[in-house]
Design an enzyme around this catalytic site. Structure first.
Site, mmCIF file in Angstrom:
data_model
loop_
_atom_site.group_PDB
_atom_site.id
_atom_site.type_symbol
_atom_site.label_atom_id
_atom_site.label_comp_id
_atom_site.label_asym_id
_atom_site.label_seq_id
_atom_site.Cartn_x
_atom_site.Cartn_y
_atom_site.Cartn_z
ATOM 1 N N PHE A 84 0.857 -1.201 0.000
ATOM 2 C CA PHE A 84 0.000 0.000 0.000
ATOM 3 C C PHE A 84 0.892 1.251 0.000
ATOM 4 O O PHE A 84 1.896 1.299 0.716
ATOM 5 C CB PHE A 84 -0.878 -0.026 1.252
ATOM 6 C CG PHE A 84 -1.940 1.035 1.279
ATOM 7 C CD1 PHE A 84 -3.153 0.826 0.642
ATOM 8 C CD2 PHE A 84 -1.727 2.235 1.939
ATOM 9 C CE1 PHE A 84 -4.142 1.806 0.668
ATOM 10 C CE2 PHE A 84 -2.708 3.215 1.962
ATOM 11 C CZ PHE A 84 -3.923 3.000 1.332
ATOM 12 N N ASP A 141 0.852 -4.857 8.935
ATOM 13 C CA ASP A 141 -0.216 -3.890 8.700
ATOM 14 C C ASP A 141 -1.531 -4.666 8.568
ATOM 15 O O ASP A 141 -1.718 -5.423 7.610
ATOM 16 C CB ASP A 141 0.079 -3.085 7.426
ATOM 17 C CG ASP A 141 -0.888 -1.913 7.268
ATOM 18 O OD1 ASP A 141 -2.046 -2.046 7.724
ATOM 19 O OD2 ASP A 141 -0.493 -0.889 6.691
ATOM 20 N N TYR A 184 -11.164 2.789 10.088
ATOM 21 C CA TYR A 184 -12.329 3.161 9.257
ATOM 22 C C TYR A 184 -12.716 2.128 8.212
ATOM 23 O O TYR A 184 -13.651 2.333 7.464
ATOM 24 C CB TYR A 184 -12.110 4.529 8.600
ATOM 25 C CG TYR A 184 -10.849 4.691 7.770
ATOM 26 C CD1 TYR A 184 -10.751 4.137 6.502
ATOM 27 C CD2 TYR A 184 -9.761 5.416 8.253
ATOM 28 C CE1 TYR A 184 -9.604 4.301 5.741
ATOM 29 C CE2 TYR A 184 -8.600 5.579 7.501
ATOM 30 C CZ TYR A 184 -8.533 5.016 6.254
ATOM 31 O OH TYR A 184 -7.391 5.165 5.505
ATOM 32 N N LYS A 185 -11.981 1.018 8.138
ATOM 33 C CA LYS A 185 -12.338 -0.028 7.163
ATOM 34 C C LYS A 185 -13.271 -1.035 7.835
ATOM 35 O O LYS A 185 -14.389 -0.698 8.165
ATOM 36 C CB LYS A 185 -11.065 -0.655 6.599
ATOM 37 C CG LYS A 185 -10.310 0.341 5.719
ATOM 38 C CD LYS A 185 -8.962 -0.152 5.261
ATOM 39 C CE LYS A 185 -8.291 0.913 4.412
ATOM 40 N NZ LYS A 185 -6.832 0.815 4.405
ATOM 41 N N ARG A 228 -12.791 -3.954 -6.713
ATOM 42 C CA ARG A 228 -12.734 -4.638 -5.417
ATOM 43 C C ARG A 228 -14.149 -4.778 -4.836
ATOM 44 O O ARG A 228 -14.925 -3.818 -4.824
ATOM 45 C CB ARG A 228 -11.853 -3.857 -4.439
ATOM 46 C CG ARG A 228 -10.436 -3.601 -4.958
ATOM 47 C CD ARG A 228 -9.527 -3.066 -3.865
ATOM 48 N NE ARG A 228 -10.107 -1.896 -3.179
ATOM 49 C CZ ARG A 228 -9.559 -1.312 -2.128
ATOM 50 N NH1 ARG A 228 -8.428 -1.790 -1.627
ATOM 51 N NH2 ARG A 228 -10.123 -0.260 -1.581
HETATM 52 C C1 LIG Z 1 -6.107 1.899 4.416
HETATM 53 C C2 LIG Z 1 -4.682 1.584 4.648
HETATM 54 C C3 LIG Z 1 -3.876 2.481 5.328
HETATM 55 C C4 LIG Z 1 -4.475 3.780 5.809
HETATM 56 O O1 LIG Z 1 -3.587 4.679 6.324
HETATM 57 P P1 LIG Z 1 -4.109 6.011 7.043
HETATM 58 O O2 LIG Z 1 -2.888 6.788 7.264
HETATM 59 O O3 LIG Z 1 -4.783 5.605 8.324
HETATM 60 O O4 LIG Z 1 -5.087 6.657 6.126
HETATM 61 C C5 LIG Z 1 -2.551 2.139 5.539
HETATM 62 N N1 LIG Z 1 -2.050 0.957 5.104
HETATM 63 C C6 LIG Z 1 -2.817 0.066 4.438
HETATM 64 C C7 LIG Z 1 -2.250 -1.254 4.002
HETATM 65 C C8 LIG Z 1 -4.158 0.354 4.181
HETATM 66 O O5 LIG Z 1 -4.923 -0.505 3.520
#
Ligand SMILES: *Cc1c(COP(=O)(O)O)cnc(C)c1O
Length: 418
Positions: A129, A203, A228-229, A377
């Site tokens: 990511f 992560d 938030y997911k 997705r």
């Molecule tokens: C959604 C996500 C994030 C989000 O990071 P924020 O800084 O909280 O917005 C980070 N890493 C991964 C792998 C994600 O899917």
């Protein structure tokens, strides 16, 4: 897929009737006419959130004013941490709910580097990511660089790569890929990193609340995850981090803020880190967002992750069976592993016109999302999804592809958030 014929909608209805988790859907406020498949990007709204936030605004802030800091705000992050801990195989005392994933990555990668003197390499997969890659890059650039970044080729055999290295301080890796939905083997990879003398930072953004996670059982050093997911904490909800008990007294938080101090209301002039995981707090918590997340986590009350996981796999299996005839006919590629042991919390499909196809689906009430270059997705969220939702998503996808409904300029023009 051994099934010979495509399931009928009545089959999906039967699965819903037999679903022991179906009552959990009532814990959510879902808009009429929408089949929501984007809980992997922004979780749906739990019914408990609006009243909790209203109380926090009117009673706690409006009437209680600063007195509300002692009750209930000061305990809010620890309370939310306890609820998350149960979902990820951790003790509440080893979890802090704070900041964003990005900031938590910075804090924990820095901590890991200090815990491995003589080693200065951060290993990240090239397909990771973006924020994970960017934060690692930031630590490795400029005159104050703390480390060197080594990217593994997208899709490399991580364990084999780590075995050949002797300079790695920390391996940073997603438990489930945000693009393909492939699930990594936490136990084996953690052991491989340790065998190479490295620490590991998982992560959990795409697994916390979606899949059983056993941080303690897998001997994980550090983890971060998203609020938030799948945890449904609302847009920009606070994230969380995990520090194994064995590192808590030593792990250094590079953002030495007052709320990470051992005695933050003593107002001492010199920083003294808290003895435990709370040293990874920095500044004042966003109480309204934290309230929303804490209330949202009650949607998991008395729910076993194993049961949620089984239902998510079954939802995915049904969806895959239903789209099976489309694969060859429409050049649709399933990039999520079908094997349950390697499948994360979503189904990802590739199609050359993936963006336009997804816009057509959204217009028809099937809300998923798109990631470049061509990935659609479909997040699986068994707390509120029904089997008929998966069936309807597949049927609508079939309609969009066979009628070429996607082939219109309105669906081709890209919005900023996809
Ligand atoms: C959604 C996500 C994030 C989000 O990071 P924020 O800084 O909280 O917005 C980070 N890493 C991964 C792998 C994600 O899917």
């Amino acid at each position: 897929m051994t099934r010979l014929s495509t399931p009928a909608r009545a089959d999906a209805e039967a699965l819903d009737r037999d679903d022991t988790l179906r009552g959990l859907r009532e814990r959510f406020d879902l808009p009429a006419g929408v089949r929501y498949f984007d809980g992997n990007s922004l979780g749906a709204l739990p019914a408990s959130v609006a009243p909790a936030v209203a109380t926090a605004v009117s009673d706690q802030w409006g009437t209680g004013l600063v007195r509300s800091w002692n009750d209930p705000w000061i305990d809010l992050p620890a309370r939310a941490a306890g609820k998350i801990a149960r979902l990820i195989g951790a003790d509440g005392n080893d979890v802090a709910v704070t900041d964003s994933v990005s900031v938590n990555l910075f804090k924990l990668l820095s901590a890991a580097l200090r815990l491995r003197p003589g080693r200065d390499v951060i290993v990240v997969d090239g397909g990771e990511f973006p924020t994970d890659l960017y934060v690692a890059q930031g630590l490795c650039e400029g005159p104050n660089a703390l480390a060197r970044l080594r990217r593994l080729d997208d899709g490399a055999d991580w364990a084999a790569s780590l075995a050949k290295m002797d300079d790695v301080a920390v391996f940073c890796v997603s438990h489930a890929s945000y693009r393909t939905g492939a699930l990594a083997d936490m136990q084996a990879l953690t052991a491989a990193a340790h065998a190479a003398g490295a620490l590991v930072l998982w992560d959990l953004s795409h697994t916390a609340g979606a899949i059983e996670v056993d941080l303690a059982g897998c001997d994980v050093d550090f983890a971060v995850g998203c609020g938030y997911k799948y945890l449904n904490g609302g847009p920009g909800a606070p994230a969380f981090l995990y520090v194994a008990p064995r590192w808590q007294a030593e792990a250094w938080n590079p953002i030495q803020g007052w709320l990470g101090h051992a005695d933050f209301f003593a107002f001492e002039g010199t920083y003294r880190p808290a003895p435990d995981v709370s040293r990874f707090h920095c500044g004042t918590w966003p109480i309204l967002s934290m309230t929303a997340l804490d209330a949202a986590l009650d949607a998991f009350d008395r729910v076993e992750m194993a049961a949620l996981r089984s239902k998510a796999l079954a939802l995915g299996d049904l969806f895959l069976q239903c789209i099976e005839p489309l694969r060859v006919a429409h050049d649709l590629e399933v990039i999520t592993p079908v094997d349950h042991r390697r499948r994360g919390g979503m189904i990802a499909l590739r199609h050359v016109e993936g963006y336009a196809v997804m816009q057509a689906l959204i217009d028809r009430g099937i809300v998923g999302d798109f990631r470049p270059p061509d990935i659609m997705r479909f997040g699986l969220a068994p707390l509120y999804q029904r089997y008929v939702d998966a069936w309807d998503a597949a049927a609508t996808l079939a309609e969009v592809l066979t009628t070429r409904a996607w082939d219109t300029p309105a669906y081709q023009s890209r919005q900023r958030v996809t």
